[in-house]
Design a protein around this motif. Structure first.
Motif, PDB file in Angstrom:
ATOM      1  N   LEU A 117       0.812  -1.227   0.002  1.00  0.00           N
ATOM      2  CA  LEU A 117      -0.005  -0.034   0.089  1.00  0.00           C
ATOM      3  C   LEU A 117       0.781   1.321   0.110  1.00  0.00           C
ATOM      4  O   LEU A 117       1.574   1.470   0.790  1.00  0.00           O
ATOM      5  CB  LEU A 117      -0.941  -0.021   1.175  1.00  0.00           C
ATOM      6  N   ASN A 118       0.453   2.236  -0.816  1.00  0.00           N
ATOM      7  CA  ASN A 118       1.237   3.526  -1.099  1.00  0.00           C
ATOM      8  C   ASN A 118       0.100   4.381  -0.901  1.00  0.00           C
ATOM      9  O   ASN A 118      -0.833   3.991  -1.646  1.00  0.00           O
ATOM     10  CB  ASN A 118       1.991   3.689  -2.090  1.00  0.00           C
ATOM     11  N   VAL A 119       0.045   5.691  -0.573  1.00  0.00           N
ATOM     12  CA  VAL A 119      -1.096   6.456  -0.458  1.00  0.00           C
ATOM     13  C   VAL A 119      -0.487   7.831  -0.939  1.00  0.00           C
ATOM     14  O   VAL A 119       0.331   8.502  -0.404  1.00  0.00           O
ATOM     15  CB  VAL A 119      -1.477   7.008   0.954  1.00  0.00           C
ATOM     16  N   ALA A 120      -0.813   8.033  -1.923  1.00  0.00           N
ATOM     17  CA  ALA A 120      -0.422   9.647  -2.717  1.00  0.00           C
ATOM     18  C   ALA A 120      -1.237  10.709  -2.187  1.00  0.00           C
ATOM     19  O   ALA A 120      -2.491  10.624  -2.155  1.00  0.00           O
ATOM     20  CB  ALA A 120      -0.495   9.530  -4.114  1.00  0.00           C
ATOM     21  N   LEU A 121      -0.783  11.756  -1.624  1.00  0.00           N
ATOM     22  CA  LEU A 121      -1.104  12.951  -0.983  1.00  0.00           C
ATOM     23  C   LEU A 121      -1.196  13.918  -2.273  1.00  0.00           C
ATOM     24  O   LEU A 121      -0.096  14.509  -2.444  1.00  0.00           O
ATOM     25  CB  LEU A 121      -0.726  13.354   0.236  1.00  0.00           C
ATOM     26  N   VAL A 122      -2.414  14.443  -2.591  1.00  0.00           N
ATOM     27  CA  VAL A 122      -2.675  15.181  -4.158  1.00  0.00           C
ATOM     28  C   VAL A 122      -3.193  16.653  -3.706  1.00  0.00           C
ATOM     29  O   VAL A 122      -4.176  16.570  -2.939  1.00  0.00           O
ATOM     30  CB  VAL A 122      -3.381  14.507  -5.201  1.00  0.00           C
ATOM     31  N   ALA A 123      -2.460  17.541  -4.220  1.00  0.00           N
ATOM     32  CA  ALA A 123      -3.107  18.774  -4.001  1.00  0.00           C
ATOM     33  C   ALA A 123      -3.868  19.291  -5.200  1.00  0.00           C
ATOM     34  O   ALA A 123      -3.146  19.207  -6.246  1.00  0.00           O
ATOM     35  CB  ALA A 123      -2.138  19.950  -3.427  1.00  0.00           C
ATOM     36  N   ASP A 175      -4.386  18.991 -14.879  1.00  0.00           N
ATOM     37  CA  ASP A 175      -3.217  19.840 -15.143  1.00  0.00           C
ATOM     38  C   ASP A 175      -2.791  20.752 -13.570  1.00  0.00           C
ATOM     39  O   ASP A 175      -1.906  21.353 -13.381  1.00  0.00           O
ATOM     40  CB  ASP A 175      -3.185  20.981 -16.033  1.00  0.00           C
ATOM     41  N   LYS A 176      -4.173  20.925 -12.874  1.00  0.00           N
ATOM     42  CA  LYS A 176      -3.945  21.941 -11.700  1.00  0.00           C
ATOM     43  C   LYS A 176      -3.699  20.852 -10.460  1.00  0.00           C
ATOM     44  O   LYS A 176      -3.476  21.432  -9.332  1.00  0.00           O
ATOM     45  CB  LYS A 176      -5.261  22.810 -11.534  1.00  0.00           C
ATOM     46  N   GLU A 177      -3.699  19.530 -10.476  1.00  0.00           N
ATOM     47  CA  GLU A 177      -3.455  18.620  -9.265  1.00  0.00           C
ATOM     48  C   GLU A 177      -1.961  18.251  -9.499  1.00  0.00           C
ATOM     49  O   GLU A 177      -1.593  17.818 -10.530  1.00  0.00           O
ATOM     50  CB  GLU A 177      -4.368  17.393  -9.670  1.00  0.00           C
ATOM     51  N   THR A 178      -1.654  18.168  -8.231  1.00  0.00           N
ATOM     52  CA  THR A 178      -0.171  17.598  -8.365  1.00  0.00           C
ATOM     53  C   THR A 178       0.149  16.751  -6.972  1.00  0.00           C
ATOM     54  O   THR A 178      -0.565  17.197  -5.856  1.00  0.00           O
ATOM     55  CB  THR A 178       0.892  18.842  -8.121  1.00  0.00           C
ATOM     56  N   VAL A 179       1.204  15.857  -7.108  1.00  0.00           N
ATOM     57  CA  VAL A 179       1.047  14.951  -6.062  1.00  0.00           C
ATOM     58  C   VAL A 179       2.528  15.531  -5.046  1.00  0.00           C
ATOM     59  O   VAL A 179       3.451  16.025  -5.685  1.00  0.00           O
ATOM     60  CB  VAL A 179       1.789  13.423  -6.334  1.00  0.00           C
ATOM     61  N   LEU A 180       2.226  15.729  -3.739  1.00  0.00           N
ATOM     62  CA  LEU A 180       3.230  16.413  -3.134  1.00  0.00           C
ATOM     63  C   LEU A 180       3.649  15.321  -2.075  1.00  0.00           C
ATOM     64  O   LEU A 180       5.053  15.439  -2.019  1.00  0.00           O
ATOM     65  CB  LEU A 180       2.374  17.445  -1.809  1.00  0.00           C
ATOM     66  N   LEU A 181       3.373  14.196  -1.726  1.00  0.00           N
ATOM     67  CA  LEU A 181       3.902  13.296  -0.913  1.00  0.00           C
ATOM     68  C   LEU A 181       3.470  11.901  -1.081  1.00  0.00           C
ATOM     69  O   LEU A 181       2.155  11.933  -1.615  1.00  0.00           O
ATOM     70  CB  LEU A 181       3.980  13.440   0.260  1.00  0.00           C
ATOM     71  N   VAL A 182       4.069  10.869  -1.027  1.00  0.00           N
ATOM     72  CA  VAL A 182       3.742   9.371  -1.055  1.00  0.00           C
ATOM     73  C   VAL A 182       4.166   8.757   0.359  1.00  0.00           C
ATOM     74  O   VAL A 182       5.245   9.007   0.709  1.00  0.00           O
ATOM     75  CB  VAL A 182       4.151   8.593  -2.280  1.00  0.00           C
ATOM     76  N   GLN A 183       3.176   8.012   0.896  1.00  0.00           N
ATOM     77  CA  GLN A 183       3.281   7.423   2.136  1.00  0.00           C
ATOM     78  C   GLN A 183       3.211   6.065   2.243  1.00  0.00           C
ATOM     79  O   GLN A 183       1.973   5.782   1.553  1.00  0.00           O
ATOM     80  CB  GLN A 183       2.495   7.931   3.194  1.00  0.00           C
ATOM     81  N   THR A 184       4.157   5.297   2.293  1.00  0.00           N
ATOM     82  CA  THR A 184       4.005   3.711   2.325  1.00  0.00           C
ATOM     83  C   THR A 184       3.419   3.179   3.799  1.00  0.00           C
ATOM     84  O   THR A 184       3.926   3.848   4.628  1.00  0.00           O
ATOM     85  CB  THR A 184       5.315   3.104   2.018  1.00  0.00           C
TER      86      THR A 184
END
Length: 187
Positions: A117-123, A175-184
């Motif tokens: 499991l990886n969780v991508a945190l997206v803005a 185009d306005k969304e970006t991944v800031l961090l990924v948490q395993t």
């Protein structure tokens, strides 16, 4: 205990557990990063609890983490060996986004490419155009996941090394969304 073997369809998660757990001071004391994971999956209940604590609603129209001006610009995406899902907090549901194993683009580190499991945190920068505010919210989300993992006896590590363009494509971001961090997260 039912395992969380996620397949290519939307998944209604059980109601999150909103009480109990380890005392806060003990969870903070046990909070740590780990880079060794087994292939054991989380249960649907664990997944529901973790996502709720990261960015769910704990009162009408207010999240478990602060968002400047209540813009609620952050989303959580779940990446498993089988598929990619976006967490829909109001419905406490995983929305199927993409089939297949996309863990390789969610990590530069070998352990995260094979973790269950990886969780991508997206803005969503259309909702919040101030980087500092999105950074504040993503930090709170990540820390909530850390504390929940400590309380549950699970392992986690947050990462900023991933294939930004590949992950953006796998998550089907605009185009306005970006991944800031990924948490395993795992066992």
């Amino acid at each position: 205990m039912t395992s969380c073997n996620i397949t290519a369809q939307d998944i209604q998660l059980p109601e999150p557990t909103r009480n109990g757990g380890m005392p806060l001071m003990e969870a903070v004391n046990n909070r740590q990063s780990s880079r060794e994971f087994t292939n054991a999956t989380l249960t649907h209940q664990q997944l529901s609890d973790m996502l709720w604590i990261a960015c769910g609603y704990n009162r009408p129209d207010k999240r478990t983490v602060a968002t400047a001006l209540n813009r609620q610009e952050m989303s959580a995406y779940v990446i498993t060996p089988e598929a990619v899902y976006r967490y829909e907090p109001k419905e406490n549901k995983l929305i199927h986004i993409n089939s297949g194993d996309h863990r390789g683009v969610s990590a530069m580190q070998d352990y995260a490419k094979v973790a269950p499991l990886n969780v991508a945190l997206v803005a969503d920068l259309a909702k919040q155009d101030k980087d500092i505010f999105a950074g504040m919210t993503v930090g709170a989300m990540s820390n909530n996941i850390y504390l929940w993992c400590a309380s549950e006896g699970l392992k986690t590590v947050v990462r900023a090394s991933f294939d930004q363009e590949g992950l953006k494509k796998a998550l089907k971001l605009n185009d306005k969304e970006t991944v800031l961090l990924v948490q395993t997260v795992g066992k």
